[in-house]
Write a protein that holds these residues in place. Structure first.
Motif, short mmCIF file in Angstrom:
data_model
loop_
_atom_site.label_atom_id
_atom_site.label_comp_id
_atom_site.label_asym_id
_atom_site.label_seq_id
_atom_site.Cartn_x
_atom_site.Cartn_y
_atom_site.Cartn_z
N GLU A 1 5.85 13.21 -7.88
CA GLU A 1 6.04 14.30 -6.94
C GLU A 1 6.42 13.79 -5.57
O GLU A 1 7.32 14.32 -4.91
N PHE A 2 5.74 12.73 -5.12
CA PHE A 2 5.99 12.19 -3.78
C PHE A 2 6.21 10.68 -3.86
O PHE A 2 5.34 9.89 -3.47
N PRO A 3 7.35 10.23 -4.36
CA PRO A 3 7.64 8.79 -4.39
C PRO A 3 7.95 8.28 -2.98
O PRO A 3 8.36 9.04 -2.11
N TYR A 4 7.75 6.98 -2.77
CA TYR A 4 8.06 6.41 -1.46
C TYR A 4 8.08 4.90 -1.55
O TYR A 4 7.39 4.31 -2.40
N PRO A 5 8.85 4.24 -0.66
CA PRO A 5 8.75 2.78 -0.58
C PRO A 5 7.34 2.39 -0.14
O PRO A 5 6.64 3.17 0.52
N ARG A 6 6.93 1.20 -0.48
CA ARG A 6 5.59 0.75 -0.09
C ARG A 6 5.60 0.22 1.35
O ARG A 6 6.61 -0.22 1.87
N ARG A 7 4.45 0.27 1.95
CA ARG A 7 4.22 -0.28 3.29
C ARG A 7 3.29 -1.48 3.17
O ARG A 7 2.75 -1.78 2.10
N GLY A 8 3.07 -2.17 4.29
CA GLY A 8 2.14 -3.29 4.31
C GLY A 8 0.70 -2.82 4.26
O GLY A 8 0.31 -1.88 4.95
N ARG A 9 -0.09 -3.47 3.43
CA ARG A 9 -1.50 -3.12 3.30
C ARG A 9 -2.30 -3.60 4.51
O ARG A 9 -2.06 -4.68 5.04
N THR A 10 -3.26 -2.78 4.97
CA THR A 10 -4.17 -3.17 6.03
C THR A 10 -5.60 -3.31 5.53
O THR A 10 -6.40 -4.02 6.12
N GLU B 1 -6.51 6.38 3.74
CA GLU B 1 -7.02 5.29 4.56
C GLU B 1 -7.39 5.84 5.93
O GLU B 1 -6.67 6.68 6.48
N SER B 2 -8.49 5.39 6.48
CA SER B 2 -8.91 5.85 7.81
C SER B 2 -7.90 5.39 8.84
O SER B 2 -7.23 4.38 8.68
N ARG B 3 -7.80 6.16 9.91
CA ARG B 3 -6.84 5.86 10.96
C ARG B 3 -7.57 5.28 12.17
O ARG B 3 -8.74 5.59 12.43
N LEU B 4 -6.87 4.45 12.92
CA LEU B 4 -7.42 3.91 14.15
C LEU B 4 -7.33 4.95 15.26
O LEU B 4 -6.47 5.84 15.21
N ALA C 1 0.85 -1.19 0.00
CA ALA C 1 0.00 0.00 0.00
C ALA C 1 0.88 1.23 0.00
O ALA C 1 2.06 1.18 0.37
N PHE C 2 0.30 2.36 -0.42
CA PHE C 2 0.99 3.64 -0.32
C PHE C 2 0.93 4.13 1.12
O PHE C 2 0.15 3.64 1.93
N TYR C 3 1.75 5.13 1.42
CA TYR C 3 1.65 5.80 2.72
C TYR C 3 0.51 6.82 2.63
O TYR C 3 0.72 8.03 2.54
N ASN C 4 -0.70 6.31 2.68
CA ASN C 4 -1.89 7.16 2.64
C ASN C 4 -2.64 7.14 3.97
O ASN C 4 -3.82 7.45 4.04
N ASP C 5 -1.90 6.77 5.02
CA ASP C 5 -2.52 6.62 6.33
C ASP C 5 -1.90 7.57 7.36
O ASP C 5 -2.03 7.35 8.57
N LEU C 6 -1.25 8.64 6.92
CA LEU C 6 -0.58 9.55 7.84
C LEU C 6 -1.45 10.72 8.25
O LEU C 6 -1.33 11.24 9.36
N GLY C 7 -2.32 11.18 7.35
CA GLY C 7 -3.12 12.37 7.60
C GLY C 7 -4.48 12.08 8.21
O GLY C 7 -5.00 10.97 8.13
N SER C 8 -5.02 13.13 8.83
CA SER C 8 -6.37 13.07 9.41
C SER C 8 -7.12 14.33 9.01
O SER C 8 -7.38 15.21 9.84
N PRO C 9 -7.46 14.47 7.73
CA PRO C 9 -8.07 15.73 7.25
C PRO C 9 -9.41 16.03 7.91
O PRO C 9 -9.84 17.18 7.91
#
Length: 880
Positions: free
Chosen positions: A242-251, A263-266, A218-226
């Motif tokens: 524009e914003f490349p990054y290594p992938r993380r584990g998908r949840t 992605e929603s955050r816990l 997965a992408f790092y799309n779990d950092l923000g809380s808009p």
């Protein structure tokens, strides 16, 4: 008429029966036998205590015949009716589950006997299916079969959580502890091998549950809380130029309600973040780690901590206030309420959480940097030494031109070349000219100018007031680095003016110039601290390794030799990274609160990932790139260090060489020719997926190894192990020893260098210590940051170090012998490091602060079992 002679019906039946019975009598007898086995497992535990409810239900299930069954799979005889998979034996059940009580300790194993019906027609078992019909999961450690004809003992090293059968859509299969390339796998086991990899990949959809064993990207799309407001919005990292990054584990968590691309955050207190169950911390380690998670709730502690200190809230008034954190702490009240509270609060755990010693609150361990001398950290020699033997010794490079030039586009950023002149530095160069020093490889630079300048304007709109720094140093005859000048650059007030505001400070021992010099070093240290935490530590070890963990489990079978080589170096990495995304590198997380780039921290690390190069992560290549070494076949490792007393490089090259020799020995057992590497289907799929998926934003870079030769395989595996073990140890476990005393490595600067004829300048003249403390990290940020790095610098008591293993079994004697050579070599290296640290002629080994460089001790001795803030030891993996 037919072909049979005429006879009665009864005669026909008797003749037929006699014929059949004769054939059965004459057929070879099938030898039925009983095979004994033992299973070692750990029952479900919660916080080191047995889950009594689950245990009771498991016993009820046993009474009704719902136990734990095992079914052996033949490695030598296939069943055509089952897709040519190995023949299955009869199911057998673990014996005496109901009557076997285990202790309450989470560390205790339970051993069960099991007996199988087997016969010679089944051949040799090579795998088994396990079905857990209980209510709860258990951790399956090992399974041993005894007295197998022609084989003797067969070991199955499992180390996996087994959930109730209804949680899986497939059978859980474990293989004997053997190693096979795909082409050499016994035919009856091939389909099982392939099925297992398919199961681990999942189908790419749905929210993953704790019992799922899926490794996906997965992408790092779990950092923000808009949903909390625009100040908590963060860009998606990965999947764009524009914003490349290594992938993380998908949840697979649901999309964010405010932005479906995220992605929603816990909730913050919910640490049950999905990673494959076998990648999660042990109960013991998770219990220890809870203190870190609670400390991330900084906003809850603000009013409590602020109320405790004096009237200048959130400020240290003098250096003694900081020393009190280590020497005195704060007395806890002995009220009746507190005494009564102790009856129902786990007081020892509470005191540990709050750094309490006895009845004193917030008493931190004394960092090594001030144990022997309170002020030696302020010397210029120590400032330079830490670039070679501190917590971030991987940045300094040789200066090849003067003044330093910028690579930033002048059309966008203006003239960013250095404003340093020879007059600034030659006065302290012992009579050398700039040209002579460059020609003699004497000038070095710590340069954060170009990496920070594009972000300075945005960073300085926050509470931070920082510079982009260049620090030039001279290599002296005694082997130490002497800082000559520090250039501080910042943005113009007018956005339309691109040329920076620059000022150069030079070393001075007296008066206001000395005070400014001390502040200039602090600003440079702020740059170094932020870059260290974001890039040297987080990006270049934690983030870049996670795709290797995922791809290895998706594409390399547990039977594959490269899986067995690399897997020990991935322990706990996905778990610690998931927790970091949850509380550390997220929007408003502890990193943003304590390190100067603040909300731009992760975005900036994404931009710098564009420059990441896998092959340059090899230590020799890194040293050559930074110009601190040159190729020289006459020297050990084929390199000559231009700074001979460079502890990180000297020790690191020994460790690198030992790892490479071990990897080379290991790979030679399985790959005799380059053709074998090229034809290894799993290996080639693994390497392709790493490039195209795991590091997909850089997949077209020409520097990726082609994975066609043995040399490429050995170099690749050596880099992975080096990054996951020694490099991470070098940039992580020195954090508290060096930065636990934050004046030595401040993470934030809160105001610019005082201008003449201002109150701040007058304060710098009259009370330089107070001015220094008002400039660097504030009080609460200090407490939060020091709490964090204390946890990150701790070695676990169950740590597995380089040269150690978590199992005594080996697939073959050749592997065991090669690993023994590796372990013995590490013992020798450690002894040599100790000798170098005792050599008083090597001034960079201990420095003015008298702190020996121990971060690359392999720690093969029993000392490592103590854990804690040892400041030494190379764990096998990025586990904290």
């Amino acid at each position: 008429m037919g072909i049979f002679p005429p006879c009665s019906s009864s005669e026909m039946f008797e003749n037929l029966l006699g014929t059949v019975c004769g054939k059965i009598r004459d057929a070879p007898k099938i030898e039925e036998m009983k095979i004994k086995g033992t299973v070692v497992l750990m029952k479900k535990n919660v916080m080191e205590m047995t889950d009594v409810g689950a245990s009771f239900l498991d016993r009820v299930h046993e009474i009704f015949g719902k136990g734990v069954s095992l079914q052996l799979i033949s490695a030598s005889h296939a069943d055509p009716a089952n897709g040519s998979r190995g023949k299955l034996g009869k199911e057998a059940y673990l014996e005496n589950w109901v009557s076997k009580f285990t202790s309450l300790s989470a560390k205790d194993d339970a051993t069960f006997n099991i007996t199988f019906d087997w016969d010679e027609s089944m051949g040799v078992p090579g795998a088994f299916i396990i079905r857990n019909h209980h209510h709860s999961q258990f951790y399956l450690k090992k399974f041993t079969l005894e007295d197998i004809p022609g084989q003797g003992q067969i070991q199955f090293v499992c180390n996996s959580w087994v959930y109730p059968t209804h949680r899986y859509k497939y059978d859980r299969v474990f293989f004997a502890y053997e190693t096979y390339l795909p082409c050499n796998t016994p035919e009856p086991l091939r389909a099982y091998r392939e099925d297992e990899l398919i199961n681990l990949r999942g189908d790419g959809s749905g929210m993953l549950k704790e019992w799922d064993r899926v490794y996906d990207y997965a992408f790092y799309n779990d950092l923000g809380s808009p949903e909390k407001g625009p100040e908590y919005a963060r860009p998606v990292l990965g999947g764009s130029k524009e914003f490349p990054y290594p992938r993380r584990g998908r949840t697979g968590r649901r999309p964010n309600k405010k932005d479906s691309n995220l992605e929603s955050r816990l909730p913050l207190l919910n640490l049950n973040i999905y990673v494959p169950r076998d990648e999660r911390f042990s109960h013991v380690k998770f219990s220890d780690f809870l203190s870190y998670s609670l400390k991330s709730l900084g906003q809850v502690l603000v009013p409590e901590i602020g109320a405790v200190f004096d009237e200048t809230i959130n400020e240290f008034d003098k250096f003694q206030d900081i020393h009190d954190l280590y020497e005195g702490g704060i007395k806890l009240p002995e009220s009746d309420t507190l005494k009564n509270t102790r009856e129902f609060i786990p007081w020892e755990s509470f005191k540990k959480l709050l750094h309490s010693d006895g009845d004193r609150l917030l008493q931190f361990p004394t960092p090594d940097i001030i144990k022997n001398d309170r002020t030696a950290w302020r010397t210029d020699e120590e400032f330079g030494r830490e670039m070679l033997a501190g917590v971030n010794p991987v940045i300094i490079r040789r200066l090849k031109e003067f003044p330093p030039a910028s690579k930033l586009d002048p059309k966008v950023y203006g003239n960013q070349n250095s404003s340093m002149t020879r007059e600034h530095i030659e006065k302290n160069m012992n009579g050398l000219t700039v040209e002579e020093a460059i020609a003699d490889n004497r000038l070095f630079i710590l340069d954060y100018h170009d990496v920070l300048t594009p972000y300075l304007r945005r960073i300085n709109t926050t509470t931070t007031k920082t510079y982009a720094s260049r620090t030039v140093l001279l290599l002296q005859d005694n082997g130490t680095l002497m800082p000559l000048a520090i250039e501080l650059s910042r943005e113009q007030p007018d956005e339309n003016v691109h040329d920076p505001i620059c000022e150069v400070f030079t070393t001075s021992e007296h008066g206001i110039e000395n005070s400014k010099w001390q502040l200039a070093k602090a600003y440079a240290a702020v740059n170094d601290s932020g870059y260290h935490q974001l890039i040297s530590h987080w990006l270049n070890t934690h983030a870049v390794i996670e795709p290797f963990v995922i791809a290895t489990n998706r594409q390399l079978s547990v039977l594959h030799p490269i899986y067995k080589l690399l897997q020990p170096h991935f322990r706990d990495t996905m778990n610690i990274n998931a927790l970091a995304r949850h509380t550390l590198v997220n929007a408003g997380g502890i990193l943003e609160r304590t390190v100067f780039p603040a909300r731009y921290a992760m975005e900036m690390s994404s931009v710098l990932y564009k420059n990441w190069n896998f092959t340059e992560q090899a230590l020799p290549e890194d040293l050559l790139k930074r110009g601190v070494a040159v190729k020289d076949p006459s020297h050990r490792h084929g390199l000559r260090l231009l700074i001979e007393d460079y502890p990180y490089a000297v020790d690191g090259l020994e460790i690198w060489s030992a790892i490479k020799d071990w990897v080379s020995d290991y790979c030679s057992i399985y790959y005799n020719t380059d053709d074998m590497i090229q034809s290894d289907s799993e290996l080639q799929s693994w390497w392709m997926e790493l490039r195209e998926e795991g590091h997909g934003d850089l997949k077209d870079e020409p520097w990726w190894p082609k994975m066609q030769t043995n040399d490429e395989l050995v170099q690749t595996c050596t880099i992975i192990i080096w990054v996951a073990s020694a490099l991470h140890a070098a940039v992580n476990f020195g954090q508290y020893p060096y930065a636990g005393y934050l004046p030595n490595r401040p993470t934030v600067s809160r105001r610019f260098m005082p201008e003449p004829d201002t109150p701040e300048h007058a304060e710098l003249e009259s009370n330089p210590d107070l001015s220094f403390l008002k400039t660097i990290t504030a009080q609460f940020q200090t407490l939060l940051g020091v709490s964090l790095i204390e946890i990150l610098s701790q070695h676990s008591t169950e740590e597995i170090y380089l040269g150690q293993r978590d199992t005594s079994e080996w697939p073959s004697d050749k592997e065991k012998e090669a690993f023994t050579r590796f372990s013995n070599k590490l013992v020798k290296i450690e002894n040599e490091i100790i000798e170098r640290n005792n050599d008083q002629g090597l001034r960079n080994r201990v420095g003015p602060v008298n702190v020996p460089y121990t971060l690359l001790y392999p720690n093969t001795s029993d000392y490592s079992k103590k854990g804690g803030l040892t400041g030494r030891g190379i764990p096998n993996s990025i586990s904290i």
